[in-house]
Design a protein around this motif. Structure first.
Motif, PDB file in Angstrom:
ATOM      1  N   ALA A  18      17.929  47.684  30.927  1.00  0.00           N
ATOM      2  CA  ALA A  18      18.066  49.141  30.961  1.00  0.00           C
ATOM      3  C   ALA A  18      18.130  49.637  32.406  1.00  0.00           C
ATOM      4  O   ALA A  18      18.912  50.529  32.740  1.00  0.00           O
ATOM      5  CB  ALA A  18      16.919  49.808  30.208  1.00  0.00           C
ATOM      6  N   ARG A  19      17.323  49.053  33.271  1.00  0.00           N
ATOM      7  CA  ARG A  19      17.340  49.449  34.686  1.00  0.00           C
ATOM      8  C   ARG A  19      18.652  49.053  35.361  1.00  0.00           C
ATOM      9  O   ARG A  19      19.193  49.826  36.157  1.00  0.00           O
ATOM     10  CB  ARG A  19      16.154  48.830  35.408  1.00  0.00           C
ATOM     11  N   LEU A  20      19.159  47.860  35.061  1.00  0.00           N
ATOM     12  CA  LEU A  20      20.460  47.459  35.609  1.00  0.00           C
ATOM     13  C   LEU A  20      21.535  48.478  35.248  1.00  0.00           C
ATOM     14  O   LEU A  20      22.328  48.899  36.099  1.00  0.00           O
ATOM     15  CB  LEU A  20      20.882  46.087  35.068  1.00  0.00           C
ATOM     16  N   ARG A  21      21.570  48.854  33.982  1.00  0.00           N
ATOM     17  CA  ARG A  21      22.577  49.824  33.525  1.00  0.00           C
ATOM     18  C   ARG A  21      22.356  51.189  34.173  1.00  0.00           C
ATOM     19  O   ARG A  21      23.303  51.831  34.615  1.00  0.00           O
ATOM     20  CB  ARG A  21      22.554  49.924  32.013  1.00  0.00           C
ATOM     21  N   ALA A  22      21.105  51.640  34.218  1.00  0.00           N
ATOM     22  CA  ALA A  22      20.805  52.957  34.792  1.00  0.00           C
ATOM     23  C   ALA A  22      21.168  53.017  36.271  1.00  0.00           C
ATOM     24  O   ALA A  22      21.623  54.058  36.767  1.00  0.00           O
ATOM     25  CB  ALA A  22      19.326  53.293  34.597  1.00  0.00           C
ATOM     26  N   ASP A  23      20.967  51.903  36.973  1.00  0.00           N
ATOM     27  CA  ASP A  23      21.289  51.848  38.406  1.00  0.00           C
ATOM     28  C   ASP A  23      22.776  51.607  38.665  1.00  0.00           C
ATOM     29  O   ASP A  23      23.204  51.613  39.818  1.00  0.00           O
ATOM     30  CB  ASP A  23      20.482  50.742  39.091  1.00  0.00           C
ATOM     31  N   GLY A  24      23.543  51.348  37.608  1.00  0.00           N
ATOM     32  CA  GLY A  24      24.964  51.086  37.779  1.00  0.00           C
ATOM     33  C   GLY A  24      25.260  49.715  38.381  1.00  0.00           C
ATOM     34  O   GLY A  24      26.323  49.507  38.971  1.00  0.00           O
ATOM     35  N   THR A  25      24.336  48.787  38.222  1.00  0.00           N
ATOM     36  CA  THR A  25      24.516  47.444  38.759  1.00  0.00           C
ATOM     37  C   THR A  25      25.571  46.688  37.951  1.00  0.00           C
ATOM     38  O   THR A  25      25.473  46.618  36.724  1.00  0.00           O
ATOM     39  CB  THR A  25      23.187  46.659  38.712  1.00  0.00           C
ATOM     40  N   GLU A  26      26.560  46.128  38.646  1.00  0.00           N
ATOM     41  CA  GLU A  26      27.548  45.301  37.962  1.00  0.00           C
ATOM     42  C   GLU A  26      26.846  44.100  37.367  1.00  0.00           C
ATOM     43  O   GLU A  26      25.998  43.482  38.010  1.00  0.00           O
ATOM     44  CB  GLU A  26      28.607  44.798  38.933  1.00  0.00           C
ATOM     45  N   HIS A  27      27.200  43.765  36.136  1.00  0.00           N
ATOM     46  CA  HIS A  27      26.607  42.605  35.479  1.00  0.00           C
ATOM     47  C   HIS A  27      27.615  42.000  34.516  1.00  0.00           C
ATOM     48  O   HIS A  27      28.594  42.648  34.138  1.00  0.00           O
ATOM     49  CB  HIS A  27      25.303  42.989  34.768  1.00  0.00           C
TER      50      HIS A  27
END
Length: 66
Positions: A18-27
């Protein structure tokens, strides 16, 4: 570049993803980076790949490799 893998429980995976998505981190769902914005269901669990700020490959999985 180094590769770091972390085995985490489902609760931590949910919070971290959820944090990756919220921060806009490419994954990606795969280490070849051909499935952007997805997770995988390898080995009966879930997994995701992303790069840390220094460019190292980070893998987060909920089940160990068999």
């Amino acid at each position: 570049m180094h590769h770091y893998a972390f085995l985490v429980d489902d609760d931590l995976f949910d919070r971290a993803y959820a944090r990756l998505r919220a921060d806009g981190t490419e994954h990606w769902a795969d280490p070849q980076m051909t499935r952007p914005g997805e997770t995988n269901t390898e080995h009966g669990g879930r997994g995701v790949y992303f790069n840390d700020p220094a460019g190292h490959a980070i893998e987060m999985i909920t089940k160990p490799y068999l």
